[in-house]
Design an enzyme around this catalytic site. Structure first.
Site, PDB file in Angstrom:
ATOM      1  N   ASP A   1      -3.303  -1.817   4.225  1.00 45.10           N
ATOM      2  CA  ASP A   1      -2.818  -3.072   4.797  1.00 45.10           C
ATOM      3  C   ASP A   1      -1.457  -2.828   5.438  1.00 45.10           C
ATOM      4  O   ASP A   1      -0.542  -2.337   4.785  1.00 45.10           O
ATOM      5  CB  ASP A   1      -2.707  -4.129   3.694  1.00 45.10           C
TER       6      ASP A   1
ATOM      7  N   HIS B   1      -5.446  -6.373   7.367  1.00 42.99           N
ATOM      8  CA  HIS B   1      -4.606  -7.260   6.569  1.00 42.99           C
ATOM      9  C   HIS B   1      -5.468  -8.303   5.886  1.00 42.99           C
ATOM     10  O   HIS B   1      -6.167  -9.066   6.553  1.00 42.99           O
ATOM     11  CB  HIS B   1      -3.579  -7.925   7.474  1.00 42.99           C
TER      12      HIS B   1
ATOM     13  N   SER C   1      -1.495 -13.451   2.333  1.00 40.12           N
ATOM     14  CA  SER C   1      -0.215 -12.893   2.720  1.00 40.12           C
ATOM     15  C   SER C   1       0.941 -13.701   2.155  1.00 40.12           C
ATOM     16  O   SER C   1       1.082 -13.805   0.952  1.00 40.12           O
ATOM     17  CB  SER C   1      -0.156 -12.794   4.236  1.00 40.12           C
TER      18      SER C   1
END
Length: 538
Positions: A479, A507, A247
């Site tokens: 996601d 995610h 991320s």
């Protein structure tokens, strides 16, 4: 302004995946990638405009400036971490790279040596994202014990808490009770009085950060942390940086690649972010990403007889309408939670709890149970627990510095999405179109950085990292936090980017149950062979 939720993932396993923990800031809005210029850094580390008018992250000179040599030559004194198998150290970095004589920051580093007998491949630096997630915790609780055994056998597993985060001179803002008030604040104001209260909370948060961390706030940019990583690489004795980032960790890794392309080793960017977008674009696109995830949840819920948001066979639209109706009821009448501090489940806390469960489909059952208890039994404890885990609030009412560090990095990296309530109100229809369920909340959350005490230093930019070896960019098609188009964009920007696609929910993708994804990444980390162009997994 920016929600950064990044996986402190559960141990990587072939078939199971426990709860993904948050590293996010919901009340600062949708996940906002940090910009690229460092506070006070030399011009070589700031974006340069291209002929097409797009900012481009420029590489730093290959030679180390003489003022930085002492940092690159330092020796780490490793000590026992108190966690079996791990050792810790403290590394120094300049507070201000433009003025290294102005003082140091002390960064917490942890390591677990390679477990195999074969020749080690060097260090593998890991980062769970955030910004604000503790990489040291991630290493000790997950990556250092849960990454595939063959990877841990060949690499020294390493983590550093970025400056301003956790053990690395953490940014300090509000205390626990003040944070409780902040997270409970109505994020969908219905009138001027409620709008004024929300603005007052944002201002109080920003003022507290400026009061308690005045000097540090100007020096916690993503570029600063990327430069810290290069010092760590050198101190560890690695000619190139091997790295897995999730991320926001993908933006940190990509920034490193842009600044030091010749020093990139094997780099995996999982749940990728797009540095070329503005704060407003990022927030709006992530809002749509959460809607996509919610649609998947709604479809799954509608197939179940015990779905709390509708009867079996209900449409996703009907389920969304029922959830919105529930939020409206909470806005008027919060429900009890049994919390020892007297907290009730407000609309904002419930929204956070629902969003928290969108990160991992393994949490959908927990979300259904929590919604059922709140809607039918007037018991908000389950949704409050989801929200607390998202904000990293413990049972004693203490918060980690996740939210403080999150805002500090985000608000320094990019100009705010909105500068006042009027701009939010004008943008509400667009956000509501992107997500009827979450749009209003995330639009108002985008106002956070408007009141930040330090001027933003970065801007949207592209990262090409010309000269870097193959960089694997991983994107998940549904996601919620880092929408799939961001991975495609970053892979195209990077001169050596190689896109690996996971067709599914949740995610990030590595270690979430796809043998195809795990095999492709493991092969790359162990042998340097990236997945073929266009590879898709499920």
């Amino acid at each position: 302004m920016h929600i950064r939720r990044i996986a402190r993932q559960a141990p990587i396993r072939s078939r199971t995946h426990t709860r993904t923990m948050a590293a996010a800031l919901l009340s600062a809005a949708a996940l906002l990638v940090s910009g690229c210029s460092s506070s006070g850094s030399a011009s070589a580390s700031t974006p340069a405009s291209t002929s097409a008018g797009t900012a481009q992250l420029a590489a730093l000179p290959r030679s180390t400036p003489s003022a930085l040599v002492p940092y690159y030559d330092q020796k780490l004194a490793w000590r026992d971490c108190g966690v079996p198998g791990f050792h810790c150290a403290t590394m120094k970095a300049p507070l201000d790279y433009a003025d290294p004589g102005a003082g140091d920051v002390r960064l917490a580093v942890a390591r677990k040596k390679a477990t195999g007998k074969a020749k080690p491949l060097g260090s593998l630096l890991v980062n769970p994202g955030g910004p604000g997630g503790s990489a040291v915790d991630y290493l000790q609780q997950y990556a250092g014990i849960g990454y595939p055994a063959e990877v841990r056998a060949r690499y020294d597993m390493v983590a550093v808490d970025p400056r301003g985060v956790a053990r690395s001179e953490p940014v300090q803002c509000l205390n626990g009770r003040q944070m409780d008030a902040f997270t409970e604040t109505d994020m969908t104001p219905d009138d001027q009085k409620e709008t004024a209260r929300l603005v007052a909370e944002y201002k109080a948060f920003a003022e507290a950060c400026g009061t308690h961390s005045a000097q540090l706030l100007r020096h916690v940019s993503t570029v600063d942390s990327a430069r810290d990583m290069d010092i760590l690489r050198a101190v560890l004795g690695d000619p190139k940086l091997n790295y897995v980032g999730a991320s926001y960790g993908t933006f940190l890794g990509a920034t490193y690649a842009g600044l030091f392309p010749e020093r990139v080793g094997r780099m995996v960017l999982d749940g990728a972010m797009d540095p070329s977008l503005s704060a407003g674009e990022l927030n709006l696109q992530q809002t749509a990403g959460f809607e996509t995830a919610f649609q998947s949840f709604a479809e799954d819920c509608a197939r179940r007889a015990d779905c709390p948001l509708g009867r079996k066979g209900s449409t996703p639209t009907q389920i969304a309408d029922n959830l919105r109706t529930f939020f409206l009821k909470l806005d008027a009448h919060p429900v009890p939670t049994g919390d020892p501090d007297g907290r009730k489940l407000t609309e904002s806390l419930a929204t956070t709890g629902v969003i928290a469960a969108m990160y991992d489909q393994a949490e959908w059952e927990q979300l259904r149970d929590a919604l059922r208890a709140a809607m039918k039994d007037n018991d908000g404890a389950g949704l409050l627990a989801l929200s607390d885990s998202y904000y990293e609030r413990d049972s004693d009412g203490r918060y980690s510095n996740l939210m403080s560090a999150n805002a500090a990095v985000n608000c320094l990296d990019l100009p705010p999405a909105f500068t006042g309530p009027g701009q939010v109100e004008k943008a509400l229809p667009e956000f509501e179109k992107a997500s009827p369920v979450f749009g209003p909340n995330l639009a108002w959350a985008s106002l956070n950085c408007a009141y930040w005490p330090v001027r933003a230093m970065g801007e949207p930019h592209r990262i090409e990292a010309k000269g870097a070896g193959p960089i694997v960019v991983v994107g998940t098609t549904r996601d919620p936090a880092t929408p799939y188009p961001w991975a495609r964009s970053l892979a195209r920007q990077l001169s050596s980017g190689r896109l690996l696609t996971y067709v599914g929910d949740g995610h990030t993708a590595y270690g979430r149950g796809s043998a195809c994804i795990d095999s492709a990444i493991n092969t790359y980390l162990l042998h340097g062979t990236p997945p073929p162009e266009g590879k898709r997994c499920s």
